[in-house]
Design an enzyme around this catalytic site. Structure first.
Site, PDB file in Angstrom:
ATOM      1  CB  CYS A  28      -0.922   0.022   1.217  1.00 10.00           C
ATOM      2  SG  CYS A  28      -0.027   0.120   2.774  1.00 10.00           S
ATOM      3  CB  CYS A  31       4.206  -0.512   2.254  1.00 10.46           C
ATOM      4  SG  CYS A  31       3.097  -1.561   3.216  1.00 10.46           S
ATOM      5  CG  ASP A 429       9.482  18.560 -34.960  1.00 14.09           C
ATOM      6  OD1 ASP A 429       9.745  19.651 -35.493  1.00 14.09           O
ATOM      7  OD2 ASP A 429      10.141  17.516 -35.154  1.00 14.09           O
ATOM      8  CG  ASP A 609      11.251  13.472 -34.408  1.00 10.97           C
ATOM      9  OD1 ASP A 609      11.113  14.710 -34.537  1.00 10.97           O
ATOM     10  OD2 ASP A 609      11.760  12.742 -35.276  1.00 10.97           O
ATOM     11  CG  ASP A 613      11.699  18.560 -31.517  1.00  7.19           C
ATOM     12  OD1 ASP A 613      11.523  19.772 -31.769  1.00  7.19           O
ATOM     13  OD2 ASP A 613      11.585  17.662 -32.361  1.00  7.19           O
TER      14      ASP A 613
END
Length: 714
Positions: A28, A31, A429, A609, A613
């Site tokens: 959880c 934890c 782009d 890409d 960029d």
């Protein structure tokens, strides 16, 4: 697993390393928070990141700190851990250890409930006492066995002066059992063996379902890893062929990959030409042609002829393993809502203990007996378990990430879904993003080649790694062309590929005047004495671009082009797509454009890409990159879409918005449950049995609500 080390600084001989530990017992948000905060206090540990879905802890630490010290540090926090043998090995499922306790608790609960029904139906006196004794004989051994997952966890943390969610659960179960035994010995009217067993049954059922769901959410990673071949036929220097397991394959070896066989490692085709199914890695179902010199990846399926492949990467260094690591990393980052849930879970244990103690004291002051006050205190302990709150965000993010992965979108940062959901501007782009970024030969010119010309062109192109040659190979292979047998094939840098067909000279070369051939995007096919053929190439808009842009517009996301290409090339794409565009944009210009949009109050999604960029992807509120992007683009982006179609963008936006709606619903359910249930428990209107049912039901409702996101990426 010890990963590569890097120096801390230039003058310090101490180096840092990274160790991955499996912690099966964490289940959880409490934890997660306890482990990360606890390890951060250990000298020599730089960072500790928990992945709850795979139950792994990735620890960055100084080199002098060994695995034993890390395991001991986790033991001090109350968690058993073991080093992971490989960073891509499958984690141990938490389901199996819980099944036997769940079966025992459920079987005992059903039998005790039957006895309790008799008591509730009016049995009294010696008959009621007999039923209580029978219940005790069934319940006490069952509770002692089925409660071990909670008792062991609680004891481990209490030994070190700490507490966790299992402590109040264990106290509630043990106190309810002791009170019931006391009542049974003294022939009392009430016993709570049924409530204690039902609590354990529901808690264990909830944890089993949670563990199964996490295993299911991680099934995408496991499916990827399972697709790598277990081994391959390796060709030795003396042409002997021997089957070698994947873990023994080394860089430089030559694998012989037969038709219908998957690759066990990354490599480069040494000889032969074939088509490969890469849908496992990219989602693209169209086979990809690869010949001599082309890269092929582990996990891909050879659909055509046998090929020999020189191994370049093995095991954890393959692209397949890298994708698996990125998928695992997607659930490690924290959104604002996760941080809220973490803080609430951190405050839970002390708050619920104080609330329960005050309830008992209050009822004693109000005149209740010690027995009555303890029963009410136990109900408060049980009903306030914040499991639903802790599950509200991670479960929704894990389910949505799995849905997007199946749709071909890899979520690198789970918290990015929160940012993507609020975007209202998208900057795209051009080359490699709006367009495929791969040259494609003119189909009419390809169709105009006769059978002999096409066979010669394929044979020449398959001997070159030039992008135009590879594009030509793909186009001809897709048409079922068989390569001709050429002699003396020779690739001359900057000129082309030359060879002989019988006595005829053949070549696939660059045009004499590239300026007249679409900016150099053309090749010349010379076959003596046939006429010369010019084959032109062009980039193309990604499939479904118009549909994707329309969907973004309908979702309120205004889209425009932000490209570093020249104005003429950008205008052509802008006219075709109907988008506003900015051309000749440098990396700084792209960052400025994003800053202007943000200053105007917009939330920006950047899709790109290229290397240029990278800064813009990092500066935007959310970012996406195609799978073909540069390394910089892939690392900077929050999402990576693996297919050619741009529909991945509206899918990701739609799934992110759906995820945030479900997260808010989960918070409302968890908070609403506590607002309604806690006052009723403090007022003494809830028995331990009802508290167990209500607490478990709240967690299951949150999980069920999150599972609606399974189809979020449709």
């Amino acid at each position: 697993m010890r990963a590569r080390s890097t120096p801390i600084d230039d003058n310090d001989a101490e180096r840092s390393g990274e160790t991955i530990l499996a912690v099966p017992a964490m289940h959880c948000a409490g934890c997660m928070s306890k482990i990360e905060r606890g390890l951060a206090d250990v000298t020599g540990i730089e960072t500790a990141r928990v992945n709850l879905s795979s139950r792994l802890v990735r620890v960055s630490h100084v080199e002098s700190l060994g695995e034993h010290e890390l395991v001991e540090a986790l033991a001090q926090l109350g968690f058993e851990a073991q080093p992971r043998s490989s960073d891509i090995a499958r984690p141990v499922s938490a389901v199996r250890p819980l099944l036997a306790p769940l079966a025992v608790a459920g079987f005992a609960a059903m039998n005790v409930m039957l006895l309790s029904v008799s008591v509730w139906s009016g049995a009294d006196g010696s008959t009621r006492s007999l039923f209580h004794w029978l219940s005790a004989l069934i319940a006490i051994p069952a509770i002692a066995y089925a409660g071990q997952p909670f008792f062991r966890s609680a004891w481990k943390v209490l030994r070190h002066g700490r507490t966790n969610m299992d402590v109040p659960i264990s106290i509630g179960v043990i106190v309810a059992t002791c009170l019931s035994l006391y009542e049974t010995i003294n022939a009392g009217e009430h016993a709570w063996f049924d409530g204690a067993l039902m609590l354990l049954t529901f808690l264990l059922a909830g944890r089993v379902l949670d563990a199964m769901m996490r295993d299911k959410a991680r099934s995408g990673v496991d499916a990827l890893l399972s697709q790598a071949a277990s081994g391959a036929l390796v060709v030795s220097k003396d042409d002997m062929v021997e089957w070698t397991s994947a873990r023994d394959i080394e860089v430089g070896m030559v694998m012989r990959v037969a038709s219908g066989e998957r690759l066990a490692a990354d490599g480069v085709v040494l000889s032969g030409c074939s088509t490969f199914d890469r849908s496992l890695l990219t989602g693209e179902t169209t086979p990809v042609a690869a010949g001599k010199g082309d890269a092929v990846l582990a996990g891909t399926l050879n659909l055509g002829s046998p090929v020999d492949v020189t191994v370049t990467e093995t095991g954890g260094g393959t692209t397949l393993a890298e994708i698996a690591r990125l998928m695992e990393a997607s659930t490690q980052n924290r959104s604002r809502y996760v941080r809220i849930a973490d803080r609430a879970a951190r405050l839970y244990a002390p708050a619920v203990h104080l609330l329960s103690a005050l309830t008992v004291i209050g009822w004693l002051i109000a005149g209740a007996t010690l027995y009555e006050a303890l029963v009410i205190g136990v109900a408060v302990l049980i009903i306030t378990c914040p499991c639903a709150l802790g599950l509200a965000v991670p479960v929704a993010q894990v389910v949505a990430s799995g849905a997007l992965m199946r749709a071909g979108v890899m979520v690198k940062d789970g918290s990015a879904m929160e940012r993507l959901a609020s975007t209202d501007r998208a900057l795209l782009d051009k080359t490699g993003t709006l367009t495929v970024g791969r040259p494609v030969p003119d189909p009419q010119l390809i169709d105009a080649l006769d059978t002999a010309e096409a066979a010669i062109a394929l044979a020449l192109a398959s001997n070159s790694r030039h992008p135009l040659s590879r594009a030509l190979v793909a186009a001809l292979a897709a048409r079922g062309v068989q390569a001709a047998q050429l002699d003396g094939v020779d690739e001359r840098p900057g000129e082309g590929v030359f060879g002989k067909l019988g006595e005829s000279e053949v070549s696939l070369r660059r045009p004499d005047n590239s300026g007249t051939a679409a900016g150099g995007m053309a090749v010349i096919l010379d076959i003596t004495p046939h006429p010369t053929r010019m084959i032109r190439f062009a980039d193309r808009i990604r499939p479904d671009a118009s549909a994707a842009l329309n969907q973004l517009r309908q979702m309120g996301v205004e889209t425009s082009i932000l490209s570093g290409d020249n104005a003429e090339a950008v205008c052509a794409v802008a006219r075709e797509t109907g988008l506003m565009a900015q051309a000749n944009a440098s990396p700084a210009d792209k960052q400025d454009a994003i800053a202007r949009q943000r200053a105007a109050g917009h939330r920006v999604l950047m899709v790109g890409d290229g290397l240029n960029d990278g800064p813009a992807l990092a500066a935007a509120d959310a970012s996406m990159a195609p799978g073909s992007a540069s390394d910089v683009g892939l690392h900077a982006a929050d999402f990576v879409f693996m297919q050619d179609t741009l529909l991945a963008i509206p899918k990701a936006v739609r799934a992110s918005r759906a995820t945030m709606r479900v997260v808010k619903q989960n918070f409302a359910l968890a908070i609403g449950y506590n607002v309604l249930a806690v006052p009723l428990a403090i007022a003494g209107l809830v028995t331990p049995l009802i508290a167990a049912v209500a607490m478990s039901a709240s967690s299951l409702i949150v999980v069920a609500n999150s599972l609606r996101l399974t189809r979020a990426a449709k």
